[in-house]
Structure formats: structure tokens, C-alpha cells
Motif scaffolding. Structure first.
Motif, mmCIF file in Angstrom:
data_model
loop_
_atom_site.group_PDB
_atom_site.id
_atom_site.type_symbol
_atom_site.label_atom_id
_atom_site.label_comp_id
_atom_site.label_asym_id
_atom_site.label_seq_id
_atom_site.Cartn_x
_atom_site.Cartn_y
_atom_site.Cartn_z
ATOM 1 N N LEU A 2 0.827 -1.212 0.000
ATOM 2 C CA LEU A 2 0.000 0.000 0.000
ATOM 3 C C LEU A 2 0.860 1.260 0.000
ATOM 4 C CD1 LEU A 2 -2.738 -1.145 2.525
ATOM 5 C CD2 LEU A 2 -3.119 -0.555 0.114
ATOM 6 N N LEU A 3 1.946 1.242 0.766
ATOM 7 C CA LEU A 3 2.852 2.394 0.791
ATOM 8 C C LEU A 3 3.502 2.609 -0.573
ATOM 9 C CD1 LEU A 3 4.526 1.890 4.279
ATOM 10 C CD2 LEU A 3 2.949 3.715 3.630
ATOM 11 N N GLU A 4 3.946 1.521 -1.185
ATOM 12 C CA GLU A 4 4.585 1.631 -2.502
ATOM 13 C C GLU A 4 3.579 2.124 -3.543
ATOM 14 O OE1 GLU A 4 7.184 1.871 -5.466
ATOM 15 O OE2 GLU A 4 7.691 1.512 -3.372
ATOM 16 N N GLN A 5 2.383 1.568 -3.513
ATOM 17 C CA GLN A 5 1.342 1.990 -4.456
ATOM 18 C C GLN A 5 1.023 3.469 -4.255
ATOM 19 O OE1 GLN A 5 -2.184 -0.429 -4.200
ATOM 20 N NE2 GLN A 5 -3.439 1.075 -5.249
ATOM 21 N N GLY A 6 0.912 3.900 -3.010
ATOM 22 C CA GLY A 6 0.629 5.304 -2.720
ATOM 23 C C GLY A 6 1.730 6.214 -3.224
ATOM 24 N N ARG A 22 -5.546 11.754 -7.498
ATOM 25 C CA ARG A 22 -4.513 10.734 -7.267
ATOM 26 C C ARG A 22 -3.972 10.831 -5.847
ATOM 27 N NH1 ARG A 22 -1.017 8.823 -12.113
ATOM 28 N NH2 ARG A 22 0.337 8.401 -10.362
ATOM 29 N N ASN A 23 -3.808 12.050 -5.364
ATOM 30 C CA ASN A 23 -3.298 12.245 -4.010
ATOM 31 C C ASN A 23 -4.287 11.713 -2.971
ATOM 32 O OD1 ASN A 23 -0.954 13.384 -4.977
ATOM 33 N ND2 ASN A 23 -1.731 15.467 -4.845
ATOM 34 N N LYS A 24 -5.575 11.911 -3.213
ATOM 35 C CA LYS A 24 -6.591 11.390 -2.288
ATOM 36 C C LYS A 24 -6.600 9.859 -2.300
ATOM 37 C CE LYS A 24 -9.478 15.497 -2.465
ATOM 38 N NZ LYS A 24 -10.703 16.113 -2.986
ATOM 39 N N ALA A 25 -6.390 9.264 -3.465
ATOM 40 C CA ALA A 25 -6.296 7.801 -3.561
ATOM 41 C C ALA A 25 -5.058 7.308 -2.808
ATOM 42 C CB ALA A 25 -6.257 7.360 -5.017
ATOM 43 N N ALA A 26 -3.944 8.024 -2.979
ATOM 44 C CA ALA A 26 -2.716 7.665 -2.264
ATOM 45 C C ALA A 26 -2.938 7.784 -0.756
ATOM 46 C CB ALA A 26 -1.561 8.568 -2.698
ATOM 47 N N LEU A 27 -3.632 8.840 -0.339
ATOM 48 C CA LEU A 27 -3.910 9.061 1.083
ATOM 49 C C LEU A 27 -4.681 7.885 1.678
ATOM 50 C CD1 LEU A 27 -3.779 10.971 3.527
ATOM 51 C CD2 LEU A 27 -5.884 12.038 2.676
ATOM 52 N N GLN A 28 -5.661 7.379 0.951
ATOM 53 C CA GLN A 28 -6.432 6.236 1.450
ATOM 54 C C GLN A 28 -5.542 5.017 1.662
ATOM 55 O OE1 GLN A 28 -9.588 5.768 -1.415
ATOM 56 N NE2 GLN A 28 -10.916 7.225 -0.344
ATOM 57 N N GLY A 29 -4.637 4.773 0.719
ATOM 58 C CA GLY A 29 -3.710 3.656 0.865
ATOM 59 C C GLY A 29 -2.766 3.845 2.038
ATOM 60 N N PHE A 30 -2.252 5.060 2.196
ATOM 61 C CA PHE A 30 -1.355 5.353 3.315
ATOM 62 C C PHE A 30 -2.076 5.167 4.658
ATOM 63 C CE2 PHE A 30 1.027 8.492 0.376
ATOM 64 C CZ PHE A 30 1.863 7.491 -0.087
ATOM 65 N N GLN A 31 -3.334 5.599 4.725
ATOM 66 C CA GLN A 31 -4.107 5.461 5.960
ATOM 67 C C GLN A 31 -4.358 3.991 6.290
ATOM 68 O OE1 GLN A 31 -7.288 8.139 4.833
ATOM 69 N NE2 GLN A 31 -6.462 9.782 6.111
ATOM 70 N N LYS A 32 -4.618 3.184 5.282
ATOM 71 C CA LYS A 32 -4.807 1.746 5.495
ATOM 72 C C LYS A 32 -3.490 1.115 5.951
ATOM 73 C CE LYS A 32 -6.945 -2.198 5.345
ATOM 74 N NZ LYS A 32 -7.811 -2.581 6.442
ATOM 75 N N ALA A 33 -2.374 1.525 5.358
ATOM 76 C CA ALA A 33 -1.068 1.016 5.778
ATOM 77 C C ALA A 33 -0.790 1.394 7.229
ATOM 78 C CB ALA A 33 0.035 1.555 4.864
ATOM 79 N N ILE A 72 1.588 10.134 4.877
ATOM 80 C CA ILE A 72 0.318 10.855 5.028
ATOM 81 C C ILE A 72 0.586 12.350 5.144
ATOM 82 C CG2 ILE A 72 -1.663 11.235 6.557
ATOM 83 C CD1 ILE A 72 -1.506 8.188 7.204
ATOM 84 N N GLY A 73 1.588 12.728 5.921
ATOM 85 C CA GLY A 73 1.938 14.140 6.064
ATOM 86 C C GLY A 73 2.329 14.769 4.737
ATOM 87 N N GLU A 74 3.134 14.044 3.971
ATOM 88 C CA GLU A 74 3.552 14.557 2.667
ATOM 89 C C GLU A 74 2.342 14.730 1.746
ATOM 90 O OE1 GLU A 74 6.695 13.505 -0.928
ATOM 91 O OE2 GLU A 74 6.327 12.030 0.637
ATOM 92 N N THR A 75 1.421 13.778 1.806
ATOM 93 C CA THR A 75 0.225 13.858 0.967
ATOM 94 C C THR A 75 -0.622 15.062 1.342
ATOM 95 O OG1 THR A 75 0.254 11.449 0.766
ATOM 96 C CG2 THR A 75 -1.775 12.577 0.117
ATOM 97 N N TYR A 76 -0.797 15.288 2.644
ATOM 98 C CA TYR A 76 -1.558 16.466 3.061
ATOM 99 C C TYR A 76 -0.878 17.753 2.609
ATOM 100 C CZ TYR A 76 -5.177 14.130 5.775
ATOM 101 O OH TYR A 76 -6.263 13.384 6.157
#
Length: 138
Positions: free
Chosen positions: A55-59, A70-81, A101-105
Motif C-alpha cells: 500500500l505504501l509503494e502503491q501510494g 490521485r493524491n486522495k487515492a494515495a492518502l487512502q492507501g497510506f491510511q490503510k497502511a 500521510i503528512g507529505e500527501t496532506y
């Protein structure tokens, strides 16, 4: 706004230094669950950790400075990780997820959330990084 960006940049830099130290000197860490003998780990734990890492790699691949979807999709993966890392528990994986998650925000222009997650990630890095005296030369 400029001060806030400098604060975010400083927090992320400090976190990066902490993570780099952990990566360069893994022997300084307490033995994380992931490094216990294979007999001590269950296949479920191993597969959950692999899922979080995936999930981290995919994000990271989804993350894009100019594409909020795309960033919101990445955020969901990071949150699940992050959720998985806390279940295991795996503090190193948790710190990585918090940083992501911080970088995504930050990319989503939510500096308050970016700072909060960067600080949480930094706190984990500081726990696992030994404090050295600035007077010591060794």
C-alpha cells in the motif's frame, strides 16, 4: 503562509534525518517485530506487513503534486497502511506511513494536517534514534 511552509519544510527535514539515521543504522533500533525469527512470526503477520508495504509503494506511485484525485487515492492507501502498522504493531512501518500521510496532506495544501502527521512521524523516529551528546566527538 511563508512561515508555515518553512515550518512544514523544517518538520519534514527533521523527520527525514531521523528516518535516514534509522535506515543507515538499523542496529540502533530495538528489534522490531519484523526481525524476529521466522518461527516467532505468523504467516498472517507477514502477509499483513507485506500488504502495508504494498500500500505504501502503491501510494508513492500515485502521489502527484498536481493531481488531487490521485493524491486522495494515495492518502487512502497510506491510511490503510497506518492502520495495519498499528495492528501489528510495527513502529518503523507506522512512522513511514505517518510521514507519507503528512507529505500527501502537504500536496493537498492542508498544512495543519501535514504538520500534525510529520510531527507524529518525527516522534516515532526520535523514540528509536538514540540521543547523542553534542559534546561527544566519538
Amino acid at each position: 503562509m511563508r512561515y508555515r511552509l518553512k515550518s512544514v519544510s523544517f518538520a519534514l527535514t527533521q523527520f527525514s534525518i531521523g528516518i535516514a539515521t534509522l535506515l543507515l543504522f538499523p542496529s540502533l533500533l530495538l528489534t522490531p517485530h519484523s526481525q524476529l525469527p521466522a518461527s516467532a512470526q505468523t504467516s498472517t503477520t507477514q502477509s499483513r506487513k507485506a500488504e502495508a508495504e504494498r500500500l505504501l509503494e502503491q501510494g508513492n506511485q500515485q502521489l502527484n503534486t498536481f493531481d488531487d484525485e490521485r493524491n486522495k487515492a494515495a492518502l487512502q492507501g497510506f491510511q490503510k497502511a497506518l492502520e495495519i502498522a498499528r495492528e501489528l504493531p510495527d513502529r518503523t512501518l507506522e512512522g513511514t506511513a505517518l510521514s507519507s500521510i503528512g507529505e500527501t496532506y502537504l500536496f493537498l495544501s492542508d498544512t495543519d494536517q501535514a504538520i500534525a502527521y510529520a510531527q507524529a512521524s518525527l516522534a516515532i523516529a526520535q523514540i528509536y534514534t538514540p540521543v547523542r551528546s553534542h559534546h561527544s566527538l566519538s
